[in-house]
Design a protein around this motif. Structure first.
Motif, PDB file in Angstrom:
ATOM      1  N   ALA A  22       0.856  -1.176   0.000  1.00 13.67           N
ATOM      2  CA  ALA A  22       0.000   0.000   0.000  1.00 13.67           C
ATOM      3  C   ALA A  22       0.897   1.233   0.000  1.00 13.67           C
ATOM      4  N   ASP A  23       0.445   2.284  -0.698  1.00 10.27           N
ATOM      5  CA  ASP A  23       1.253   3.502  -0.780  1.00 10.27           C
ATOM      6  C   ASP A  23       0.807   4.595   0.181  1.00 10.27           C
ATOM      7  N   SER A  24      -0.195   4.290   1.010  1.00  8.69           N
ATOM      8  CA  SER A  24      -0.669   5.279   1.989  1.00  8.69           C
ATOM      9  C   SER A  24      -1.300   4.563   3.175  1.00  8.69           C
ATOM     10  N   GLU A  25      -1.425   5.288   4.247  1.00  9.04           N
ATOM     11  CA  GLU A  25      -2.051   4.756   5.454  1.00  9.04           C
ATOM     12  C   GLU A  25      -3.516   4.452   5.178  1.00  9.04           C
ATOM     13  N   GLU A  26      -4.170   5.314   4.426  1.00  4.18           N
ATOM     14  CA  GLU A  26      -5.586   5.129   4.130  1.00  4.18           C
ATOM     15  C   GLU A  26      -5.826   3.845   3.341  1.00  4.18           C
ATOM     16  N   LYS A  27      -4.993   3.598   2.316  1.00  3.12           N
ATOM     17  CA  LYS A  27      -5.124   2.379   1.517  1.00  3.12           C
ATOM     18  C   LYS A  27      -4.835   1.147   2.372  1.00  3.12           C
ATOM     19  N   ALA A  28      -3.849   1.240   3.242  1.00  4.39           N
ATOM     20  CA  ALA A  28      -3.513   0.121   4.123  1.00  4.39           C
ATOM     21  C   ALA A  28      -4.680  -0.221   5.049  1.00  4.39           C
ATOM     22  N   GLU A  29      -5.354   0.786   5.575  1.00  7.96           N
ATOM     23  CA  GLU A  29      -6.512   0.536   6.447  1.00  7.96           C
ATOM     24  C   GLU A  29      -7.576  -0.248   5.703  1.00  7.96           C
ATOM     25  N   GLU A  30      -7.849   0.126   4.452  1.00  2.00           N
ATOM     26  CA  GLU A  30      -8.844  -0.588   3.655  1.00  2.00           C
ATOM     27  C   GLU A  30      -8.433  -2.047   3.448  1.00  2.00           C
ATOM     28  N   MET A  31      -7.158  -2.269   3.191  1.00  2.00           N
ATOM     29  CA  MET A  31      -6.662  -3.628   2.985  1.00  2.00           C
ATOM     30  C   MET A  31      -6.766  -4.443   4.269  1.00  2.00           C
ATOM     31  N   LEU A  32      -6.486  -3.809   5.402  1.00  4.37           N
ATOM     32  CA  LEU A  32      -6.564  -4.498   6.689  1.00  4.37           C
ATOM     33  C   LEU A  32      -7.998  -4.873   7.052  1.00  4.37           C
ATOM     34  N   LYS A  33      -8.962  -4.144   6.545  1.00  4.52           N
ATOM     35  CA  LYS A  33     -10.364  -4.463   6.816  1.00  4.52           C
ATOM     36  C   LYS A  33     -10.810  -5.719   6.079  1.00  4.52           C
ATOM     37  N   SER A  34     -10.142  -6.035   4.970  1.00  2.00           N
ATOM     38  CA  SER A  34     -10.607  -7.154   4.151  1.00  2.00           C
ATOM     39  C   SER A  34      -9.712  -8.394   4.205  1.00  2.00           C
ATOM     40  N   ARG A  35      -8.552  -8.294   4.834  1.00  2.00           N
ATOM     41  CA  ARG A  35      -7.631  -9.437   4.859  1.00  2.00           C
ATOM     42  C   ARG A  35      -6.853  -9.423   6.168  1.00  2.00           C
ATOM     43  N   ARG A  36      -6.484 -10.602   6.609  1.00  2.00           N
ATOM     44  CA  ARG A  36      -5.678 -10.739   7.822  1.00  2.00           C
ATOM     45  C   ARG A  36      -4.200 -10.835   7.431  1.00  2.00           C
ATOM     46  N   TYR A  37      -3.357 -10.125   8.163  1.00  2.00           N
ATOM     47  CA  TYR A  37      -1.913 -10.117   7.912  1.00  2.00           C
ATOM     48  C   TYR A  37      -1.179 -10.614   9.147  1.00  2.00           C
ATOM     49  N   ASP A  38      -0.072 -11.293   8.900  1.00  3.71           N
ATOM     50  CA  ASP A  38       0.771 -11.763   9.988  1.00  3.71           C
ATOM     51  C   ASP A  38       1.700 -10.662  10.481  1.00  3.71           C
ATOM     52  N   MET A  39       1.997  -9.710   9.591  1.00  3.43           N
ATOM     53  CA  MET A  39       2.904  -8.617   9.943  1.00  3.43           C
ATOM     54  C   MET A  39       2.582  -7.399   9.088  1.00  3.43           C
ATOM     55  N   VAL A  40       2.757  -6.227   9.696  1.00  2.00           N
ATOM     56  CA  VAL A  40       2.641  -4.962   8.969  1.00  2.00           C
ATOM     57  C   VAL A  40       3.970  -4.236   9.098  1.00  2.00           C
ATOM     58  N   LEU A  41       4.582  -3.937   7.953  1.00  2.00           N
ATOM     59  CA  LEU A  41       5.811  -3.129   7.924  1.00  2.00           C
ATOM     60  C   LEU A  41       5.422  -1.776   7.357  1.00  2.00           C
ATOM     61  N   THR A  42       5.655  -0.717   8.123  1.00  2.21           N
ATOM     62  CA  THR A  42       5.209   0.590   7.671  1.00  2.21           C
ATOM     63  C   THR A  42       6.271   1.671   7.855  1.00  2.21           C
ATOM     64  N   ASP A  43       6.275   2.582   6.919  1.00  2.00           N
ATOM     65  CA  ASP A  43       7.061   3.801   7.018  1.00  2.00           C
ATOM     66  C   ASP A  43       6.380   4.660   8.083  1.00  2.00           C
ATOM     67  N   LEU A  44       7.140   5.314   8.918  1.00  2.00           N
ATOM     68  CA  LEU A  44       6.518   6.157   9.940  1.00  2.00           C
ATOM     69  C   LEU A  44       6.160   7.538   9.420  1.00  2.00           C
ATOM     70  N   LYS A  45       6.928   8.054   8.466  1.00  2.00           N
ATOM     71  CA  LYS A  45       6.675   9.402   7.959  1.00  2.00           C
ATOM     72  C   LYS A  45       6.226   9.339   6.509  1.00  2.00           C
ATOM     73  N   MET A  46       4.929   9.576   6.314  1.00  2.00           N
ATOM     74  CA  MET A  46       4.345   9.600   4.973  1.00  2.00           C
ATOM     75  C   MET A  46       3.498  10.856   4.852  1.00  2.00           C
ATOM     76  N   ALA A  47       3.205  11.225   3.621  1.00  2.00           N
ATOM     77  CA  ALA A  47       2.328  12.383   3.390  1.00  2.00           C
ATOM     78  C   ALA A  47       0.948  12.078   3.957  1.00  2.00           C
ATOM     79  N   GLY A  48       0.278  13.082   4.491  1.00  2.00           N
ATOM     80  CA  GLY A  48      -1.038  12.859   5.078  1.00  2.00           C
ATOM     81  C   GLY A  48      -0.909  12.148   6.411  1.00  2.00           C
ATOM     82  N   ARG A  49      -1.761  11.158   6.624  1.00  2.00           N
ATOM     83  CA  ARG A  49      -1.683  10.368   7.849  1.00  2.00           C
ATOM     84  C   ARG A  49      -0.458   9.479   7.771  1.00  2.00           C
TER      85      ARG A  49
END
Length: 71
Positions: A34-61
């Motif tokens: 996912a290229d944004s926090e918002e897109k990642a949230e949508e993906m997390l609502k529809s699928r279960r993940y064993d791990m989330v690796l995320t950049d801490l500083k992104m545009a927007g949220r």
């Protein structure tokens, strides 16, 4: 057949996502990106993940907002 661990990779840097996703896939992980926090949230609502690796500083949220959502 063994279950492959599924990772959600979240970063607004396309090159980083591409390289890291390739590396993790080669290590036999199933990777969604996912290229944004918002897109990642949508993906997390529809699928279960064993791990989330995320950049801490992104545009927007940012990644911290995402970690709060995951928690």
């Amino acid at each position: 057949m063994e279950k492959r661990e599924r990772i959600l990779l979240v970063d607004d840097d396309r090159t980083f996502r591409t390289v890291t996703s390739s590396f993790l896939t080669d290590a036999d992980y199933a990777v969604d990106c996912a290229d944004s926090e918002e897109k990642a949230e949508e993906m997390l609502k529809s699928r279960r993940y064993d791990m989330v690796l995320t950049d801490l500083k992104m545009a927007g949220r940012d990644g911290l907002d995402l970690l709060e959502f995951v928690r």
